[in-house]
Design an enzyme around this catalytic site. Structure first.
Site, mmCIF file in Angstrom:
data_model
loop_
_atom_site.group_PDB
_atom_site.id
_atom_site.type_symbol
_atom_site.label_atom_id
_atom_site.label_comp_id
_atom_site.label_asym_id
_atom_site.label_seq_id
_atom_site.Cartn_x
_atom_site.Cartn_y
_atom_site.Cartn_z
ATOM 1 N N GLY A 168 38.600 -46.790 -37.150
ATOM 2 C CA GLY A 168 39.519 -47.416 -36.201
ATOM 3 C C GLY A 168 38.746 -48.331 -35.264
ATOM 4 O O GLY A 168 38.313 -49.414 -35.641
ATOM 5 N N SER A 186 37.499 -44.254 -23.573
ATOM 6 C CA SER A 186 37.194 -45.191 -24.658
ATOM 7 C C SER A 186 38.280 -46.235 -24.865
ATOM 8 O O SER A 186 38.175 -47.075 -25.761
ATOM 9 C CB SER A 186 37.042 -44.399 -25.966
ATOM 10 O OG SER A 186 38.290 -43.793 -26.296
ATOM 11 N N PHE A 187 39.325 -46.181 -24.023
ATOM 12 C CA PHE A 187 40.553 -46.962 -24.213
ATOM 13 C C PHE A 187 40.360 -48.377 -24.767
ATOM 14 O O PHE A 187 41.046 -48.793 -25.695
ATOM 15 C CB PHE A 187 41.299 -47.036 -22.874
ATOM 16 C CG PHE A 187 42.611 -47.763 -22.911
ATOM 17 C CD1 PHE A 187 43.711 -47.202 -23.533
ATOM 18 C CD2 PHE A 187 42.752 -49.011 -22.309
ATOM 19 C CE1 PHE A 187 44.938 -47.853 -23.550
ATOM 20 C CE2 PHE A 187 43.977 -49.676 -22.331
ATOM 21 C CZ PHE A 187 45.061 -49.101 -22.949
ATOM 22 N N SER A 201 39.103 -48.016 -28.608
ATOM 23 C CA SER A 201 39.557 -46.980 -29.540
ATOM 24 C C SER A 201 40.991 -47.270 -29.962
ATOM 25 O O SER A 201 41.741 -47.947 -29.262
ATOM 26 C CB SER A 201 39.442 -45.588 -28.902
ATOM 27 O OG SER A 201 40.120 -45.529 -27.667
ATOM 28 N N GLY A 233 40.305 -37.867 -40.727
ATOM 29 C CA GLY A 233 40.242 -38.515 -42.044
ATOM 30 C C GLY A 233 40.242 -37.567 -43.225
ATOM 31 O O GLY A 233 40.318 -38.005 -44.364
ATOM 32 N N LEU A 284 42.462 -35.411 -44.205
ATOM 33 C CA LEU A 284 43.737 -35.224 -44.905
ATOM 34 C C LEU A 284 44.281 -36.545 -45.443
ATOM 35 O O LEU A 284 45.307 -36.567 -46.114
ATOM 36 C CB LEU A 284 44.770 -34.571 -43.981
ATOM 37 C CG LEU A 284 44.467 -33.136 -43.530
ATOM 38 C CD1 LEU A 284 45.563 -32.622 -42.615
ATOM 39 C CD2 LEU A 284 44.304 -32.210 -44.726
ATOM 40 N N ARG A 333 25.077 -45.521 -20.847
ATOM 41 C CA ARG A 333 24.174 -44.877 -21.804
ATOM 42 C C ARG A 333 23.191 -45.877 -22.406
ATOM 43 O O ARG A 333 22.006 -45.598 -22.569
ATOM 44 C CB ARG A 333 24.983 -44.202 -22.921
ATOM 45 C CG ARG A 333 25.678 -42.934 -22.444
ATOM 46 C CD ARG A 333 26.444 -42.309 -23.574
ATOM 47 N NE ARG A 333 27.228 -43.362 -24.240
ATOM 48 C CZ ARG A 333 27.715 -43.274 -25.450
ATOM 49 N NH1 ARG A 333 27.502 -42.198 -26.163
ATOM 50 N NH2 ARG A 333 28.411 -44.261 -25.969
ATOM 51 N N TYR A 361 34.270 -31.528 -17.532
ATOM 52 C CA TYR A 361 33.574 -32.623 -18.204
ATOM 53 C C TYR A 361 32.182 -32.738 -17.605
ATOM 54 O O TYR A 361 32.040 -32.930 -16.394
ATOM 55 C CB TYR A 361 34.394 -33.887 -17.970
ATOM 56 C CG TYR A 361 34.027 -35.082 -18.801
ATOM 57 C CD1 TYR A 361 34.857 -35.475 -19.851
ATOM 58 C CD2 TYR A 361 32.900 -35.847 -18.535
ATOM 59 C CE1 TYR A 361 34.562 -36.599 -20.618
ATOM 60 C CE2 TYR A 361 32.592 -36.962 -19.300
ATOM 61 C CZ TYR A 361 33.424 -37.335 -20.342
ATOM 62 O OH TYR A 361 33.139 -38.453 -21.099
#
Lengths: 573, 573
Positions: A143, A211-212, A215, A275, A277, A425, A486
């Site tokens: 994606g 991640s909007f 993603s 992924g 299924l 990061r 978190y």
């Protein structure tokens, strides 16, 4: 930005997060360098960042795809939409976990997809899936590529041809059922693109994970994502009502129903299936009319115990905020350190009002003094009257727990910065430091233990590897019976940075399980968290899940060994 | 009340719903007889009820259980807790669907369980499950016995020994985590018993299905139940956070987590599994402090279109009622007909205030006039202030849709009568009439079609079988994207009452699917709804579900063929 061969589909940097030319900068944040020096011993003033990786330096193993096979794929999706190009294959090899970033920087890319396809629609995807299974190849759906659980990479020892199926072309909001508040959305649509299509008609999906920007909704479903406003809109498991999944030989269709009692939930099997299924091609999601008010207010608590207690009481009360979030003292320090000079929170704190207030409340006299204060964000959405009333209810609870509100200024800053964190990061890696996140969820009664446990585990791990390390945390995503915790952690690594990272990350993950939490609240399992699955859902639970995959994918053609990877596979990467 | 051999566990009447000596009475409801006469042509004044069935008349086939096998079970649970007694076996043969009631009355009990066991704890259950699998026998878990989807009966052609495992001894609330609002509850605990244990400590489960008095929490989970206050507390799928399931060789443990991203949800596979994945022994459920206010208000709408539109707007609004329910005109007529003379609603309606009001609102002049008015119940729970505010928000929406509030009087009546409805089926059967229910859920945009479709299907079916039939409906359980529609239907049957029933029930079920609804909102699949599963979750969805059962129960020892029964099996019963 790496453009796909035939355009239309863009990707993140091949070596890092986000867009080319965009990165984290510290020069305008006066508190940041001293903070980093104190936290992990890294001096930003003297540290020499490594230059941006050059693709030319990368030795890319040859594609194993045969001409016959790529020809067959070309016959399905068209010549221009199949590629064995090296850059394309590298882009589709990993997600963006710290492990992924380190490996790509150190040129550790043993097994790439052999071929990348860009189908235009579900009919093409059905043919690709069937061709892959007929040829006993392997298919991995792709994606936005933002995964941080190792869900995208081929197995290192994979002998068969590996196909990365990029859903980037399937990016449209197909239809909005305005009466029911549901929208049919193609699985490859990225956050901003689908939200804009909804916004243009007055609607919002209300799902905003960190991640909007990079993603896709298919990825959200495949990994059981959760967004920042989940207190109001629910996790993706609640939002995604219907879905279409292309499986070998046919398409599985879950219609968008508000609720059903039709046996074990196949909808909830697709959620989190990564992924295994099949290929999710379409999601029918709950959407909401854009609310009149959408505010994020900031609060302070004297310490994290007070913060947790307030969040718990809010969750039990009649109040229905959209966001409940409270940072611990260390993360509060981090937030203050990343503020730009003279703006927002920093300005506020540099004044005399807030310190004076805190003093008056006696916070300075508590053990640890003002070092223990915790910053909290609470969101209110709905009609003007509703938002106001929710705030009133929340304010009373905050006050009861000795907290205080400081208005919307910091909340606006939070809203602006929320999608930038992942860039940090790469910034740290440029300077030899590893930074990553781990999150869990557990009952309210266990949150204090989960918090203390992760700190103790990380610190013991740092001692073990002989590094000065950092850990900080926030509570977010409140539910009736518990919440998500978190954690962000960082240290300056040595030559074996990934080995050291494993020690720290594993210790934190184990502490989650030992203290009653889950292996991940919203990042999925992939390979990264697979070693803890048995402890999370019990050996019998894993047997059931393993059985499900064995029977739905007997040839192991669909993203094999993810989620229920052998432990050996997970830790030997 | 049928006592279990060794006491402690009581059951409903072997031939009907509820407690011995309790039944539906019409003599104190002056509107009821004329209503029934008009609806289905049955004259209660002349109809001669059949006498109560006598157990002595029943020819009970011999148990197939061998002495060796029952001896082995006795060695596990104790001599007194294993029985092959005829009455015990009959009690454990069926649930309480109309089909079940008709079959038991007509002595159609081909295949009973051969032996019934009453284990005391999970350890005993593990041994029973393992012994059953080792002996290639069949195990069917039994909770309250209220199932109406055919989930409890052995296959008619079952050659192996069938064991009914009665969970009645596991009936305790083991623990309440007051900080997290979750309680560990043994699976066999019936509604009133577990609610009392919670109430005694100030808590409520908030789950009140129509079957509440005679259904267990294990059964709620096994059939994906939903209670009347689901708008506030959620369906059982939301309420049940953790669970323990005894499977062959080991116990599957899902810890109580507020949320998780641990792959395809095994928790959501257990929900709705109807015994096919093992025996649910314990559920950790969300519980709530008993709210200060718990009111049910009554409203009227001029017609069902206005009622639906109001419920939809409420679900989209900031209001959070605990119950949203609106009866169509026919069900409203039924409610009025079952009111006792001079009490509550009837008194209100017999006065001059309400008709006057309705007239002033112009309802009499709409097509169909006052015949079209619809009674609605809306619940408000929480603090006094919260309940008051929710009512204010709802009142404004009701008014916008031309509705009017009539206070709490009728709501109190509704609250008192809500668990009595199932007794009505036995009352009708005593007089030769079949009455049953079918419910579905669908998106708001399809509710009008679902409603009209079920009416058309039922009426066409009545025409086909040549009977004067009745159908009525209400909306209940509102969600963001849709709601549940619940239908009740009845007709005076002939010699082949079940054959006629099949025509009507099948037509209604098919209309659900054809108009975008699910096969059942909260009654499960069992054998009864199995023929529609492929149309509901698609053939690929059924393949996945069938595969799950095949791999988790390769010997078909665990309540085989339920949910994904062959169509032939379902319709040939």
């Amino acid at each position: 930005m790496t453009d796909a061969r035939n355009n239309q589909v863009s990707h993140m940097k091949w070596w890092g997060w986000g867009l080319d030319g965009v990165g984290f900068h510290w020069e305008d944040k006066p508190g940041f360098a001293p903070f980093v020096l104190k936290a992990v011993g890294l001096d930003l003033h003297t540290a020499q960042p490594v230059p941006e990786p050059s693709f030319a330096d990368l030795k890319v193993p040859k594609s194993k795809a045969t001409a016959t096979f790529t020809g067959a794929l070309a016959g399905i999706v068209g010549e221009d939409d199949v590629t064995t190009d090296d850059l394309e294959r590298v882009v589709h090899t990993y997600g963006k976990s710290l492990r992924d970033l380190v490996r790509i920087r150190t040129h550790k890319i043993e097994r790439l997809p052999d071929v990348v396809v860009y189908p235009d629609d579900e009919a093409e995807i059905q043919k690709v899936v069937d061709a892959v299974v007929a040829a006993d190849a392997v298919l991995i759906p792709f994606g936005g590529g933002s995964n941080i659980a190792g869900s995208l990479e081929p197995r290192a020892d994979e002998k068969r041809i590996v196909v990365s199926l990029d859903l980037g072309r399937l990016n449209k909001v197909l239809d909005i059922d305005e009466e029911s508040g549901i929208a049919r959305i193609q699985a490859g649509a990225l956050g901003p693109h689908l939200e804009k299509q909804l916004n243009d008609k007055g609607w919002t999906i209300g799902h905003f994970p960190d991640s909007f920007t990079h993603s896709s909704i298919g990825g959200w479903v495949a990994t059981r994502s959760s967004g920042m406003q989940s207190d109001k809109y629910g996790d993706i498991a609640e939002i995604a009502r219907g879905m279409r999944v292309v499986r070998p030989g046919g398409t599985l269709v879950i219609r968008a129903l508000p609720s059903t009692s039709s046996g074990p939930s196949v909808r909830e099997m697709i959620l989190g299936s990564e992924g295994r299924l099949g290929v999710i091609t379409e999601v029918t999601a709950q959407v909401h009319r854009i609310p009149a008010k959408r505010d994020v207010y900031a609060y302070f608590f004297p310490n994290i115990e007070a913060g947790f207690a307030a969040m718990q009481e809010i969750s039990e009360s009649d109040a229905t905020p959209s966001i409940t979030r409270v940072s611990d003292a260390r993360e509060t320090g981090f937030s203050l350190a990343t503020s730009k000079s003279r703006k927002g929170l920093d300005k506020f704190l540099a004044g005399t009002v807030l310190p004076g207030l805190m003093k008056r409340k006696g916070w300075a006299k508590q053990p640890g003094g003002l070092e223990n204060i915790c910053l909290s964000f609470i969101g209110f959405e709905g009609s003007v009257e509703h938002a106001k009333r929710q705030k009133k209810l929340v304010d009373a609870i905050v006050k009861k727990h000795n907290g205080m509100g400081v208005g919307t200024g910091p909340g606006v800053l939070y809203d602006q910065k929320k999608f930038d964190t992942p860039y940090l990061r790469d910034f740290l890696l440029d300077r030899g430091a590893a930074g990553d996140v781990s999150e869990t969820a557990g009952p309210w009664s266990k949150l204090a233990d989960l918090h203390a446990g992760a700190y103790a585990a990380a610190n013991a791990a740092y001692e073990k590897i002989g590094r000065k390390g950092w850990i900080m945390s926030h509570l977010s995503h409140s539910y009736h019976s518990g919440a998500c915790l978190y954690f962000t952690f960082a240290f300056v690594g040595g030559d074996d940075m990934l080995g050291e990272y494993d020690v720290v990350k594993s210790a934190i993950q184990q502490s989650f399980i030992d203290n009653g939490g889950t292996l991940s609240h919203h990042h999925g399992v992939g390979l990264e968290h697979s070693p803890w699955l048995e402890q999370d859902i019990s050996p019998e639970g894993v047997k059931v899940m393993r059985g499900l995959f064995a029977v739905t994918d007997p040839g192991e053609n669909l993203n094999p060994r993810k989620i229920v990877a052998d432990v050996r596979e997970s830790i030997s990467r």
